[in-house]
Structures are given as C-alpha cells and as structure tokens.
Scaffold this motif. Structure first.
Motif, PDB file in Angstrom:
ATOM      1  N   UNK A  41       0.880  -1.166   0.000  1.00 21.77           N
ATOM      2  CA  UNK A  41       0.000   0.000   0.000  1.00 21.77           C
ATOM      3  C   UNK A  41       0.918   1.216   0.000  1.00 21.77           C
ATOM      4  N   UNK A  42       0.700   2.155  -0.925  1.00 21.26           N
ATOM      5  CA  UNK A  42       1.601   3.287  -1.118  1.00 21.26           C
ATOM      6  C   UNK A  42       0.932   4.628  -0.824  1.00 21.26           C
ATOM      7  N   UNK A  43       0.901   5.097   0.400  1.00 20.80           N
ATOM      8  CA  UNK A  43       0.492   6.485   0.616  1.00 20.80           C
ATOM      9  C   UNK A  43       1.673   7.401   0.262  1.00 20.80           C
ATOM     10  N   UNK A  44       1.376   8.619  -0.172  1.00 16.85           N
ATOM     11  CA  UNK A  44       2.444   9.527  -0.575  1.00 16.85           C
ATOM     12  C   UNK A  44       2.533  10.708   0.383  1.00 16.85           C
ATOM     13  N   UNK A  45       3.676  11.384   0.355  1.00 23.96           N
ATOM     14  CA  UNK A  45       3.959  12.402   1.352  1.00 23.96           C
ATOM     15  C   UNK A  45       3.664  13.830   0.923  1.00 23.96           C
ATOM     16  N   UNK A  49       2.514  15.209  -5.738  1.00 25.17           N
ATOM     17  CA  UNK A  49       2.801  13.865  -6.264  1.00 25.17           C
ATOM     18  C   UNK A  49       1.488  13.096  -6.427  1.00 25.17           C
ATOM     19  N   UNK A  50       0.603  13.183  -5.441  1.00 22.44           N
ATOM     20  CA  UNK A  50      -0.697  12.504  -5.526  1.00 22.44           C
ATOM     21  C   UNK A  50      -1.513  13.029  -6.702  1.00 22.44           C
ATOM     22  N   UNK A  51      -1.470  14.327  -6.933  1.00 21.95           N
ATOM     23  CA  UNK A  51      -2.192  14.928  -8.072  1.00 21.95           C
ATOM     24  C   UNK A  51      -1.687  14.352  -9.385  1.00 21.95           C
ATOM     25  N   UNK A  52      -0.379  14.286  -9.528  1.00 21.54           N
ATOM     26  CA  UNK A  52       0.190  13.762 -10.781  1.00 21.54           C
ATOM     27  C   UNK A  52      -0.270  12.337 -11.055  1.00 21.54           C
ATOM     28  N   UNK A  53      -0.268  11.498 -10.022  1.00 22.53           N
ATOM     29  CA  UNK A  53      -0.686  10.106 -10.215  1.00 22.53           C
ATOM     30  C   UNK A  53      -2.182  10.035 -10.532  1.00 22.53           C
ATOM     31  N   UNK A  54      -3.002  10.745  -9.766  1.00 25.71           N
ATOM     32  CA  UNK A  54      -4.455  10.708  -9.981  1.00 25.71           C
ATOM     33  C   UNK A  54      -4.805  11.200 -11.388  1.00 25.71           C
ATOM     34  N   UNK A  55      -4.202  12.294 -11.795  1.00 24.45           N
ATOM     35  CA  UNK A  55      -4.517  12.915 -13.090  1.00 24.45           C
ATOM     36  C   UNK A  55      -3.914  12.140 -14.257  1.00 24.45           C
ATOM     37  N   UNK A  56      -2.646  11.746 -14.122  1.00 30.25           N
ATOM     38  CA  UNK A  56      -1.921  11.181 -15.265  1.00 30.25           C
ATOM     39  C   UNK A  56      -2.015   9.666 -15.376  1.00 30.25           C
ATOM     40  N   UNK A  87      12.109  11.883  -8.289  1.00 25.26           N
ATOM     41  CA  UNK A  87      12.713  13.155  -7.910  1.00 25.26           C
ATOM     42  C   UNK A  87      12.585  13.453  -6.425  1.00 25.26           C
ATOM     43  N   UNK A  88      13.067  14.622  -6.043  1.00 22.81           N
ATOM     44  CA  UNK A  88      13.113  15.016  -4.636  1.00 22.81           C
ATOM     45  C   UNK A  88      11.770  14.972  -3.931  1.00 22.81           C
ATOM     46  N   UNK A  89      10.687  15.274  -4.659  1.00 20.13           N
ATOM     47  CA  UNK A  89       9.366  15.331  -4.034  1.00 20.13           C
ATOM     48  C   UNK A  89       8.533  14.079  -4.303  1.00 20.13           C
ATOM     49  N   UNK A  90       9.112  13.077  -4.935  1.00 21.40           N
ATOM     50  CA  UNK A  90       8.394  11.831  -5.235  1.00 21.40           C
ATOM     51  C   UNK A  90       8.641  10.872  -4.071  1.00 21.40           C
ATOM     52  N   UNK A  91       7.940  11.115  -2.971  1.00 24.88           N
ATOM     53  CA  UNK A  91       8.182  10.390  -1.729  1.00 24.88           C
ATOM     54  C   UNK A  91       6.934   9.618  -1.322  1.00 24.88           C
ATOM     55  N   UNK A  92       7.153   8.391  -0.846  1.00 27.03           N
ATOM     56  CA  UNK A  92       6.035   7.550  -0.449  1.00 27.03           C
ATOM     57  C   UNK A  92       6.455   6.631   0.687  1.00 27.03           C
ATOM     58  N   UNK A  93       5.466   6.039   1.325  1.00 32.04           N
ATOM     59  CA  UNK A  93       5.698   5.010   2.325  1.00 32.04           C
ATOM     60  C   UNK A  93       5.272   3.684   1.710  1.00 32.04           C
ATOM     61  N   UNK A  94       5.950   2.621   2.076  1.00 32.84           N
ATOM     62  CA  UNK A  94       5.593   1.293   1.591  1.00 32.84           C
ATOM     63  C   UNK A  94       5.073   0.494   2.772  1.00 32.84           C
ATOM     64  N   UNK A  95       3.771   0.299   2.784  1.00 34.29           N
ATOM     65  CA  UNK A  95       3.120  -0.445   3.855  1.00 34.29           C
ATOM     66  C   UNK A  95       2.788  -1.838   3.314  1.00 34.29           C
TER      67      UNK A  95
END
Length: 118
Positions: A41-45, A49-56, A87-95
């Motif tokens: 499960x990948x929540x993002x920080x 970054x979340x916008x880019x994934x949702x939109x793209x 990149x620098x702002x492409x940060x996530x947690x791996x649950x």
C-alpha cells in the motif's frame, strides 16, 4: 512528512473509482485490503505527487482519479522509512499489505477526497 496536528502526519493517496467506493463503504475510515497482485500500500507524502498520479495514471486507466488526504499517528509511521520513487518530491511510504489493517487502526479522523479529475 507533514505534521499538522500534534501527533499526526498528513498523507495523501491517489486512487481510482473502485478503490474510492470501497473507502466510502468503510465510512471513510479505512483503506481496503490489497489485491493479490498488490503486495504494498503506497500512501504519498505530498499532494503534488498525488495529483500527478491521480490525473496522469488513474484518469487514463479508469476514467477518473481522486486525491485523498488523511491523518495517521506519527509515532506509528516511524516504522516505515520514507522511500524516494523518483525526484526530490516523489516520496512515499511502503506499507506491506499484511499490515494494512493495523495501519488503518492508526488513522486519525476520516479519509477525505480533496481533488477529482476526469
């Protein structure tokens, strides 16, 4: 990670309509179990970054993409190192999928939809 309230961290998750329906069915209180092909499960920080994934990604894949925001107890999150997925702002947690029920028990408040793309 963004800490907004004492003891909690704000996370975001981009999602499609199927997962969002399952979140709604939980009363906006839990993320659904992962499918067998989804071991993490990948929540993002950050919201960008979340916008880019949702939109793209989610919109082309399923016709709609949503950005959700939620709070988790900061102390609990310390077990998950921040992962850089680009990149620098492409940060996530791996649950790990098998820890998602416990992760859900540490949510504070509900899961909110903050953006929608079609």
């Amino acid at each position: 990670m963004t800490t907004q309230r004492t003891g909690t961290t704000t996370l975001w998750r981009p999602t499609g309509p199927e997962e969002l329906a399952l979140v709604a069915a939980s009363g906006w209180r839990a993320w659904p179990p992962r499918l067998p092909e989804q071991p993490i499960f990948y929540p993002v920080l950050n919201e960008d970054y979340a916008i880019r994934i949702a939109r793209d990604w989610n919109v082309p894949a399923s016709g709609a993409g949503y950005v959700t925001r939620f709070e988790v107890e900061t102390e609990f999150l310390e077990r998950y190192p921040v992962r850089r997925a680009g990149g620098e702002t492409i940060l996530e947690l791996w649950v790990p999928a098998e820890e998602l029920d416990e992760f859900n028990r540490h949510l504070v408040g509900g899961i909110q939809v903050v953006r929608e793309y079609r």
